[in-house]
Scaffold this motif. Structure first.
Motif, PDB file in Angstrom:
ATOM      1  N   VAL A  38      90.779  52.713 112.312  1.00 47.82           N
ATOM      2  CA  VAL A  38      91.041  52.564 110.873  1.00 47.82           C
ATOM      3  C   VAL A  38      91.401  53.907 110.247  1.00 47.82           C
ATOM      4  O   VAL A  38      92.188  53.973 109.295  1.00 47.82           O
ATOM      5  N   SER A  39      90.849  54.998 110.789  1.00 43.25           N
ATOM      6  CA  SER A  39      91.210  56.331 110.275  1.00 43.25           C
ATOM      7  C   SER A  39      92.704  56.580 110.433  1.00 43.25           C
ATOM      8  O   SER A  39      93.338  57.209 109.590  1.00 43.25           O
ATOM      9  N   LEU A  82      87.294  46.744 108.532  1.00 46.84           N
ATOM     10  CA  LEU A  82      86.149  47.592 108.879  1.00 46.84           C
ATOM     11  C   LEU A  82      84.989  47.325 107.937  1.00 46.84           C
ATOM     12  O   LEU A  82      83.831  47.251 108.352  1.00 46.84           O
ATOM     13  N   VAL A  83      85.304  47.169 106.652  1.00 51.68           N
ATOM     14  CA  VAL A  83      84.259  46.860 105.664  1.00 51.68           C
ATOM     15  C   VAL A  83      83.551  45.561 106.042  1.00 51.68           C
ATOM     16  O   VAL A  83      82.316  45.456 105.987  1.00 51.68           O
ATOM     17  N   LEU A 133      78.490  43.221 108.693  1.00 55.39           N
ATOM     18  CA  LEU A 133      77.818  42.461 109.744  1.00 55.39           C
ATOM     19  C   LEU A 133      76.733  43.269 110.435  1.00 55.39           C
ATOM     20  O   LEU A 133      75.773  42.706 110.962  1.00 55.39           O
ATOM     21  N   VAL A 134      76.869  44.612 110.450  1.00 55.98           N
ATOM     22  CA  VAL A 134      75.879  45.428 111.150  1.00 55.98           C
ATOM     23  C   VAL A 134      74.975  46.219 110.213  1.00 55.98           C
ATOM     24  O   VAL A 134      74.053  46.874 110.655  1.00 55.98           O
ATOM     25  N   GLU A 162      77.020  56.441 112.153  1.00 51.61           N
ATOM     26  CA  GLU A 162      78.463  56.442 112.403  1.00 51.61           C
ATOM     27  C   GLU A 162      79.223  55.961 111.166  1.00 51.61           C
ATOM     28  O   GLU A 162      80.261  56.537 110.787  1.00 51.61           O
ATOM     29  N   LEU A 163      78.684  54.931 110.538  1.00 46.12           N
ATOM     30  CA  LEU A 163      79.324  54.418 109.325  1.00 46.12           C
ATOM     31  C   LEU A 163      79.245  55.439 108.194  1.00 46.12           C
ATOM     32  O   LEU A 163      80.201  55.638 107.435  1.00 46.12           O
ATOM     33  N   GLY A 164      78.099  56.108 108.086  1.00 48.16           N
ATOM     34  CA  GLY A 164      77.951  57.142 107.066  1.00 48.16           C
ATOM     35  C   GLY A 164      78.955  58.262 107.262  1.00 48.16           C
ATOM     36  O   GLY A 164      79.575  58.734 106.301  1.00 48.16           O
TER      37      GLY A 164
END
Length: 453
Positions: free
Chosen positions: A291-292, A301-302, A307-308, A319-321
């Motif tokens: 996505v980057s 991605l959102v 979901l996680v 990782e999301l942060g």
């Protein structure tokens, strides 16, 4: 090796009494002649041997057993017990001879053979262990797996593989045997044989998902990507509801620039209850990277992160942060870091990120409170003093800011940028209490360091 527990009472019941029949010794018979005296002496010495072994007086146990042998050298269990005692005393040569003597007197006794086998394993004498375990195979087929393991240790790979093939054919596939098999393939470089074996498994058991997955992995490892992808597709035909296969498929789709299919597979992985968090993290990391480079897919991605986000995997949340931090979405990054910190409160890097984000987002009250708490755990970390000082300055508490900043600056080592920040904050604090001289001193120090660097 099969582990045997020799309980003393069991030994007496299993070994001693039957063997005493061979010697015509009856412990219940009243001594009425010289033979009765011998029987009493034998019994006394044998129980003395067991007692001394029980309290780890192995040398005394040996002495008692040798006295028993003087009285009657036909009893196999005496040599068996003698071997165990010699082994404890590290008299290995005598231990081996004693075990072999016990076996020579009772060649069908599995327990004696197993003790000798265990002795050879302890001594790393694998050649002798192989000879012994071949005898044990007569009693239990399970020993065949031990034999395969010994062939692996002695580098007799062909013999090991033959035995593993026979065991797989007779009992089915096992994880333990597959570990041995893979060690042999790795040691010999027989990747083609390994793949051929897995292909046969797929052919023989086309409904078993694990066979496909192993074959996909080995194809990929061998850079046969097309075959790996074809195998994954075959698995989907056999089991359209397979979730684990998407751990491989998403990567194939990404490599082929098939974004829609890749995202679909990624979402299946993230949703799956069958897939381990560590594997999900790997997929999510690739998703973030994708996505980057392709920001038009950020809504996907959102959706995946939703979901996680309730998972207990702090690595996923971190990782999301980091992703949202790289996108300068500090508010969202903070949310993920805070959640990760609830799971792993000792993660220093996440703690640092959270406190810095409080400052960046002008959450000075919470920044001051949390950094003050953190300083109780990390009293020598200058960054936390700096954060606390910045927050206090912003909350118009310059006296407290001066105190904390002057304490913290002493902990700064080889970090010019941080030292400059301390001096600027001290200058700001002294200006707030109208101490212009001190404010200028610290301002000048900051300017000097900036000029030098």
């Amino acid at each position: 090796m099969k582990q045997k527990i020799y309980i003393l009472i069991f030994i007496v019941g299993t070994f001693l009494l039957p063997q005493m029949n061979y010697a015509q010794v009856d412990f219940n018979k009243k001594p009425d002649d010289d033979l009765g005296v011998v029987e009493d002496a034998f019994q006394e010495q044998f129980y003395e041997a067991l007692k001394q072994r029980g309290i780890e007086n192995y040398d005394r146990s040996v002495t008692a057993l040798l006295k028993c042998i003087e009285l009657d050298n036909s009893v196999p269990v005496l040599y068996f017990e003698l071997g165990k005692n010699y082994n404890q005393l590290k008299n290995f040569g005598a231990a081996e001879e004693a075990f072999k003597k016990a076996i020579s007197k009772a060649p069908e006794n599995e327990w004696f053979l197993d003790a000798l086998y265990g002795f050879y394993i302890e001594q790393n004498d694998f050649d002798k262990a192989i000879k012994t375990v071949k005898e044990l195979v007569k009693y239990h087929p399970d020993y065949k797996e031990d034999l395969a393991g010994l062939y692996l240790k002695t580098h007799e790979y062909d013999e090991a593989l033959k035995l593993l093939d026979a065991l797989d054919a007779e009992f089915g596939i096992s994880v333990a045997r597959d570990v041995m098999r893979n060690q042999i393939y790795a040691a010999t470089g027989r990747k083609k044989d390994q793949i051929k074996n897995l292909e046969s498994r797929v052919e023989d058991n086309p409904d078993k998902e694990s066979n496909y997955l192993q074959l996909i992995y080995r194809y990929s490892e061998n850079n046969e990507k097309e075959k790996a992808f074809e195998t994954a597709q075959e698995l989907l035909k056999v089991n359209p509801h397979s979730q684990v296969v998407h751990l491989a498929l998403y990567k194939f789709y990404l490599d082929d620039d098939n974004a829609e299919k890749a995202i679909e597979s990624m979402k299946i992985v993230v949703r799956s209850s069958e897939i381990k968090p560590e594997a999900k993290l790997k997929v999510l990391t690739d998703f973030v990277q994708f996505v980057s480079n392709n920001p038009q897919y950020e809504p996907d991605l959102v959706e995946a992160t939703t979901l996680v986000s309730d998972s207990n995997n702090s690595k996923t949340l971190i990782e999301l942060g980091q992703y949202y931090l790289s996108k300068n979405n500090k508010s969202k990054a903070l949310g993920y870091f805070e959640t990760a910190l609830k799971i792993d409160s000792e993660n220093f890097n996440v703690l640092r990120n959270v406190l810095l984000l409080y400052i960046d987002l002008q959450k000075f009250d919470v920044a001051e409170k949390r950094s003050n708490e953190v300083l109780q755990k990390y009293p020598a970390q200058p960054l936390f003093y700096l954060i606390n000082g910045v927050a206090l300055n912003q909350l118009n508490q310059p006296e407290k800011a001066i105190e904390i900043l002057e304490t913290g600056v002493d902990f700064v080592i080889d970090d010019t940028k941080m030292e400059i920040d301390f001096y600027k904050q001290l200058s700001l604090a002294y200006s707030a209490i109208n101490n212009t001289a001190k404010a200028k001193t610290f301002s000048d120090k900051a300017i000097q360091l900036e000029t030098e660097n």
